[in-house]
Enzyme design. Structure first.
Site, PDB file in Angstrom:
ATOM      1  N   CYS A   1       1.549   6.867  10.190  1.00 20.06           N
ATOM      2  CA  CYS A   1       0.570   7.812   9.642  1.00 20.06           C
ATOM      3  C   CYS A   1      -0.175   8.517  10.767  1.00 20.06           C
ATOM      4  CB  CYS A   1      -0.410   7.097   8.711  1.00 20.06           C
ATOM      5  SG  CYS A   1      -1.230   5.667   9.445  1.00 20.06           S
TER       6      CYS A   1
ATOM      7  N   ASN B   1      -4.667   8.192   5.638  1.00 20.92           N
ATOM      8  CA  ASN B   1      -3.551   7.430   6.199  1.00 20.92           C
ATOM      9  C   ASN B   1      -2.639   6.806   5.141  1.00 20.92           C
ATOM     10  OD1 ASN B   1      -6.370   6.025   6.665  1.00 20.92           O
ATOM     11  ND2 ASN B   1      -4.966   4.381   6.087  1.00 20.92           N
TER      12      ASN B   1
ATOM     13  N   ASP C   1      10.422  -6.041  -4.988  1.00 20.32           N
ATOM     14  CA  ASP C   1       9.270  -6.721  -4.391  1.00 20.32           C
ATOM     15  C   ASP C   1       9.269  -8.157  -4.901  1.00 20.32           C
ATOM     16  OD1 ASP C   1       6.398  -5.713  -3.004  1.00 20.32           O
ATOM     17  OD2 ASP C   1       6.261  -7.571  -4.164  1.00 20.32           O
TER      18      ASP C   1
ATOM     19  N   ARG D   1       0.826  -1.213   0.000  1.00 26.53           N
ATOM     20  CA  ARG D   1       0.000   0.000   0.000  1.00 26.53           C
ATOM     21  C   ARG D   1       0.863   1.267   0.000  1.00 26.53           C
ATOM     22  NH1 ARG D   1      -3.940  -0.270  -2.444  1.00 26.53           N
ATOM     23  NH2 ARG D   1      -4.707   1.675  -1.565  1.00 26.53           N
TER      24      ARG D   1
ATOM     25  N   THR E   1      -1.849   1.047  19.706  1.00 29.18           N
ATOM     26  CA  THR E   1      -1.049   1.879  18.806  1.00 29.18           C
ATOM     27  C   THR E   1       0.023   2.588  19.620  1.00 29.18           C
ATOM     28  OG1 THR E   1      -1.015   3.759  17.283  1.00 29.18           O
ATOM     29  CG2 THR E   1      -2.708   3.800  18.972  1.00 29.18           C
TER      30      THR E   1
END
Length: 332
Positions: free
Chosen positions: A151, A315, A35, A12, A210
């Site tokens: 984020c 985000n 990747d 993402r 978090t």
């Protein structure tokens, strides 16, 4: 000067960093992507996105080369970053977005492979210096490896900075109502470390931990041990919102707080902190490159020193844009 970027991990954030570079950073060129997926599939994932729509440009694959708008980008599928030969493509900065190499030791492999600087697109798991663009990027002293924090920290830190600079924060609690991420499951499944996190996101609001609030204490040392927080994961695909409740050292009316947020959004924090008095909802911020948009209509105050402020953030897109702002800083 063109800044050459390598991306390790085309998930993402990796893909959003790529899109943001094309859309908003004409001085930044992505020269290589690593990747483990097949080249054709990487191209497909870049072209089509369920949240942000189709890629605005031409995308094709020629062997192990991704061709975007006529420019060739090296593709590799290497597990060990030490073997990536970033020097061959002249990578000034590597964006480490696999979520795996989040220590100095792990990120050092990129340097050993020829990269000049590394930015982790997540909080580090050691004492790697952490930066939030607009809040403490001015303290950057040439470190080869840094973290761009999370984020949520990128959303929380600007509003916390404004409050602390003007009135002082005695203590505070943060809640982020956070869009689903790749860690969520569509239906109930195994999740050994976080049992709640294994529940299906389509049917649930899922409490989660978090470290975003505590990380603000790293970015703004005066707030160390003064903030903590938690998260609710919700069934939306993108855009999250921070709810910060604080006890201030000095009294302020809510109108004064809004006025200061507005002033800072037009001044020192322009492009980082936004300000709105409109009756907005989450999707209104999809594609917003700012990392924290203060919602004047959503906050409340109990009295002069006990207040709640609310700030929105895309985000994915907002954060990815600030990764590239930090790339400019470290590449100087």
């Amino acid at each position: 000067m063109t800044i050459k970027i390598g991306i390790n991990g085309f998930g993402r954030i990796g893909r959003m960093v790529f899109r943001a570079a094309i859309a908003n950073f004409k001085d930044i060129e992505v020269v290589a992507i690593n990747d483990l997926l097949e080249p054709d599939y990487l191209a497909y994932m870049l072209k089509y996105d369920s949240v942000h729509g189709r890629f605005d440009g031409e995308v094709s694959v020629d062997g192990n080369t991704l061709v975007v708008n006529g420019k060739k980008i090296r593709l590799t599928a290497v597990k060990d970053p030490a073997e990536l030969k970033w020097g061959e493509v002249g990578a000034d900065v590597v964006v480490e977005s696999t979520g795996i190499f989040l220590t100095k030791e792990g990120a050092q492999k990129h340097i050993d492979a020829g990269a000049k600087k590394v930015i982790m697109s997540a909080p580090s798991k050691d004492d790697t210096p952490m930066f939030v663009y607009g809040v403490n990027h001015g303290t950057y002293k040439g470190e080869a490896i840094i973290s761009n924090a999370s984020c949520t920290t990128n959303c929380l830190a600007p509003v916390a900075k404004v409050l602390n600079d003007k009135w002082g924060i005695k203590r505070g609690l943060m809640t982020t109502v956070h869009a689903a991420t790749a860690t969520q499951k569509t239906v109930d499944g195994p999740s050994n470390k976080d049992w709640r996190g294994g529940r299906g996101i389509l049917e649930n609001i899922i409490p989660s931990s978090t470290g975003a609030a505590k990380a603000v204490g790293v970015v703004i040392p005066q707030l160390n041990k003064k903030l903590t927080g938690m998260s609710f994961r919700v069934p939306t695909s993108d855009v999250s919102v921070v709810d910060l409740t604080v006890e201030l050292e000095k009294a302020a009316s809510y109108d004064e707080i809004c006025a200061e947020m507005k002033a800072q959004s037009q001044g020192a924090l322009k492009g980082v902190l936004g300000y709105t008095e409109d009756k907005v909802v989450a999707t209104d911020f999809r594609g917003d490159a700012r990392t924290s948009i203060f919602d004047a209509e959503a906050g409340i105050a109990l009295d002069g020193t006990f207040i709640k402020v609310v700030s929105w953030y895309d985000n994915e897109w907002g954060y990815s844009n600030k990764v590239l702002e930090m790339a400019r800083v470290v590449a100087k």
